[in-house]
Design an enzyme around this catalytic site. Structure first.
Site, mmCIF file in Angstrom:
data_model
loop_
_atom_site.group_PDB
_atom_site.id
_atom_site.type_symbol
_atom_site.label_atom_id
_atom_site.label_comp_id
_atom_site.label_asym_id
_atom_site.label_seq_id
_atom_site.Cartn_x
_atom_site.Cartn_y
_atom_site.Cartn_z
ATOM 1 N N GLY A 129 0.791 -1.228 0.000
ATOM 2 C CA GLY A 129 0.000 0.000 0.000
ATOM 3 C C GLY A 129 0.817 1.268 0.000
ATOM 4 N N CYS A 155 -27.537 -9.893 -17.131
ATOM 5 C CA CYS A 155 -26.895 -9.522 -18.396
ATOM 6 C C CYS A 155 -27.794 -9.924 -19.558
ATOM 7 C CB CYS A 155 -25.540 -10.216 -18.518
ATOM 8 S SG CYS A 155 -24.804 -10.076 -20.150
ATOM 9 N N CYS A 179 -25.815 -12.909 -21.490
ATOM 10 C CA CYS A 179 -25.456 -14.198 -20.900
ATOM 11 C C CYS A 179 -26.225 -14.488 -19.612
ATOM 12 C CB CYS A 179 -23.957 -14.280 -20.648
ATOM 13 S SG CYS A 179 -23.426 -13.383 -19.180
ATOM 14 N N CYS A 215 -22.672 -7.556 -19.428
ATOM 15 C CA CYS A 215 -21.462 -7.705 -18.619
ATOM 16 C C CYS A 215 -20.394 -6.715 -19.075
ATOM 17 C CB CYS A 215 -20.869 -9.106 -18.779
ATOM 18 S SG CYS A 215 -21.803 -10.410 -17.994
ATOM 19 N N CYS A 232 -18.507 -12.781 -20.051
ATOM 20 C CA CYS A 232 -19.762 -12.863 -20.793
ATOM 21 C C CYS A 232 -19.660 -13.888 -21.921
ATOM 22 C CB CYS A 232 -20.091 -11.484 -21.362
ATOM 23 S SG CYS A 232 -21.796 -11.311 -21.899
#
Lengths: 367, 299
Positions: free
Chosen positions: B31, B240, B243, B265, B271
């Site tokens: 970080g 979606c 899909c 997606c 997808c």
């Protein structure tokens, strides 16, 4: 339908093909040669070398041609090439007092040893578009001045320094930093500041320098001297044990004589702002020297309030390759983040509408 | 004049070593933003020069590279970066998340859970999570040093006071192993939970800002929030259209000028893989069917 919003390899390939077509323009017109660009658009080439920080007129001319005359794009091409080059060594500091002078003017004295030499300047031209520029009219060669062997062009700042009227150049044997090889930290120090300014955007530095003249970090500047000409480059070869001349480059140097500071051990004296740029660019060298002086505010205990005096602000924003990249990246797709914002905004609006309805209901009930 | 010649993956080996040192330092201090001497790259700043440098430094001849932008492999910039490495490093490229060893991304994390042998490289525009609260680098570095993060919480609190919700929807700040507050790059906050304890190595490169940071595998990453306003992610009320996937991040596609919307997606590989496995969605919306707004749920 859905595919239309996506890019795809074929589209990019065709875009590049069209770009090449537009760059070349009308095929019945002869293509620009590098000699034409370097020879007749030499100030454009100089700017690309200066801000690309690579002295190579031929490459810079190629970049100008490839970028269709877009200067920042050309500078970018040079930078991206320069960064891959190995470092063989560093030259000795160039001796600008020994410059083969092409132009040299001082605003602080009427006449100076070596004289005022106007050189190839736009300064006293009337800015009337010359009808002859539409054709190819013969042009007289420049007149040559006789240069004697012992001609000397002492720097105006050295003349002032002889009387103790200006702070001396700050001598240092320390190895200067290299902002292209080390990440910049703040405070950066004058060596890194001057490096950043030397390759900084001409327009940005011009505006910053201008702002100091209008009161945002005043420095009371006088052009001690601007000189343009060729300086020799020398490099120490360890095998030989002495320095060898490896060629000459054209540079523009500006020494700005600025606001004096008083007291101390040495008494009151003028201070310096310094500008040095590859090629011929007085505007850039002068702007650089104004900003350099403004950035030295802390050294002279000056109140630091104006943008031009703010090292972090100036250094973080003077590089046009960085700036143009980040500004122009906004045209890249951002629809994922935009979707996230849409969702939030719709929810906030829904809640707002519900609150309003509830409020109306309450009012009606009260009535 | 000598004509230019370039090294494997464009960058010279010395530069790669310098970048690898910065990456190793970043991994050692999760970080923490490690300054590095970012190079000019042959694509503009803001186009992923940081990510490209990180990828160039870690890429080997046997790697399989996937590049996505907005979750999609076929967005112009993803195509361009993939072509760059295919050309300069001659590495295998893929659009399949599972097949990639290195995934360079802008603005998304793939839906499929990343694996231990994978590295994901994020392109970062502004690495400093405190930048919009304090523009000065000299100040923000001190704030990180002293772990002085009150300002971020004040900002989130002000959101709640003003809007009733935390109004940060992407580049949502996270805390790493209870120490450094980190910008996860402009991924939607939907993707934040994927950062937490990921088995994959996660590297972040900011070229213009000259910073590299890292999350070693299985690092604890917590999105900042309040007890009474817990962190939430976006959910979509419809599956979606192509899909039928749910629980994924969606692109909203405008299908006509009468309010027609379709949700698909954002992760194109996810997808397509689902469609290959026989999943089909409801397809194009009916005319005049309006976009339904989404709700948020706690995760």
């Amino acid at each position: 339908m859905y595919v239309a919003v996506k890019g795809g390899e074929a589209a990019i390939e065709k875009a590049h093909r069209l770009l090449a077509d537009r760059r070349r323009g009308d095929r019945s017109v002869p293509a620009l040669s590098l000699e034409q660009i370097a020879g007749q658009l030499s100030l454009a080439v100089d700017r690309v070398m200066a801000e690309g920080s690579l002295y190579d007129p031929e490459l810079a001319a190629m970049a100008v041609r490839q970028s269709r005359g877009d200067m920042i794009e050309a500078i970018f091409l040079i930078r991206a090439y320069r960064t891959t080059l190995p470092r063989f060594g560093a030259t000795r500091p160039v001796e600008t007092a020994a410059m083969r002078i092409e132009r040299r003017v001082s605003a602080t004295y009427k006449d100076i040893p070596g004289g005022q030499l106007l050189g190839p300047t736009f300064d006293y031209t009337h800015r009337l578009i010359d009808p002859e520029m539409a054709g190819d009219h013969p042009v007289e060669p420049g007149a040559r001045r006789d240069v004697t062997e012992d001609a000397a062009y002492p720097r105006v700042t050295d003349i002032l320094n002889g009387e103790g009227l200006i702070e001396p150049d700050i001598a240092s044997d320390a190895e200067p930093g290299d902002l292209t090889r080390d990440p910049t930290g703040f405070p950066a120090g004058r060596d890194l500041r001057l490096q950043a300014l030397a390759r900084g955007d001409e327009g940005f530095l011009l505006s910053l320098g201008y702002s100091t003249q209008r009161g945002y970090g005043r420095t009371h500047p006088f052009v001690g001297e601007v000189r343009i000409g060729l300086v020799d480059l020398e490099i120490d070869l360890p095998e030989l044990g002495f320095a060898v001349n490896i060629g000459a480059i054209r540079v523009t140097e500006c020494q700005m004589v600025s606001q004096f500071k008083g007291g101390g051990e040495d008494g009151p004296r003028f201070t310096r702002g310094y500008g040095l740029v590859f090629g011929q660019s007085e505007r850039k060298a002068m702007s650089m020297s104004l900003v350099d002086r403004a950035l030295r505010a802390d050294e002279f205990d000056e109140n630091r309030a104006a943008p031009a005096q703010d090292e972090e602000f100036v250094l973080s924003h003077c590089d046009n390759v960085e700036a143009t990249g980040f500004v122009e990246h906004l045209k890249l797709p951002h629809y994922v983040d935009f979707q996230a914002e849409l969702d939030l905004l719709r929810m906030l609006r829904r809640e707002h509408a519900a609150d309003k309805t509830a409020e109306t209901d309450r009012q009606e009930a009260a009535e | 004049m000598t004509l230019p010649a370039y090294n494997f993956a464009y960058l010279d080996e010395q530069t790669k070593r310098m970048i690898r040192r910065a990456i190793l330092k970043g991994i050692a201090i999760p970080g923490y933003q490690v300054p590095f001497a970012s190079r000019e790259m042959p694509m503009p700043y803001g186009w992923g020069t940081g990510g490209v440098q990180v990828t160039a430094a870690i890429l080997g001849p046997d790697d399989v590279l996937k590049v996505i932008d907005q979750g999609a492999d076929d967005t112009t910039n993803a195509v361009s970066i993939r072509a760059f490495f295919a050309k300069t490093a001659n590495v295998a490229t893929t659009t399949k998340t599972a097949e990639a060893t290195i995934i360079q991304t802008r603005h998304r994390i793939p839906e499929e859970r990343l694996q231990a042998h994978q590295t994901i490289v994020f392109q970062v525009p502004i690495p400093e999570p405190l930048r919009f609260l304090e523009p000065r680098e000299t100040e923000t570095r001190v704030m990180h040093g002293l772990e002085e993060y009150g300002l971020v919480h004040v900002k989130l609190y002000e959101d709640i006071a003003q809007h009733g919700h935390i109004a940060t929807t992407y580049a949502y700040p996270v805390k790493v192993e209870g120490r450094y507050v980190m910008d996860p790059s402009p991924i939607p906050k939907f993707d934040n939970p994927k950062l937490d304890r990921s088995p994959a190595l996660q590297l972040f490169g900011a070229g213009r800002e000259k910073r590299i940071y890292a999350l070693p595998p299985f690092t604890q990453v917590t999105s900042l929030d309040f007890e009474d306003h817990p962190f939430t992610v976006q959910t979509f009320s419809r599956p979606c259209a192509l899909c039928n996937a749910t629980g994924v991040y969606m692109d909203e596609v405008v299908t006509d000028d009468r309010g027609g919307r379709m949700f698909v997606c954002s992760d194109t590989d996810h997808c397509e893989t689902r469609q290959l496995h026989g999943h089909t969605g409801p397809g194009l919306p009916q005319l005049g069917e309006h976009a339904s707004t989404e709700q948020e749920t706690t995760r």
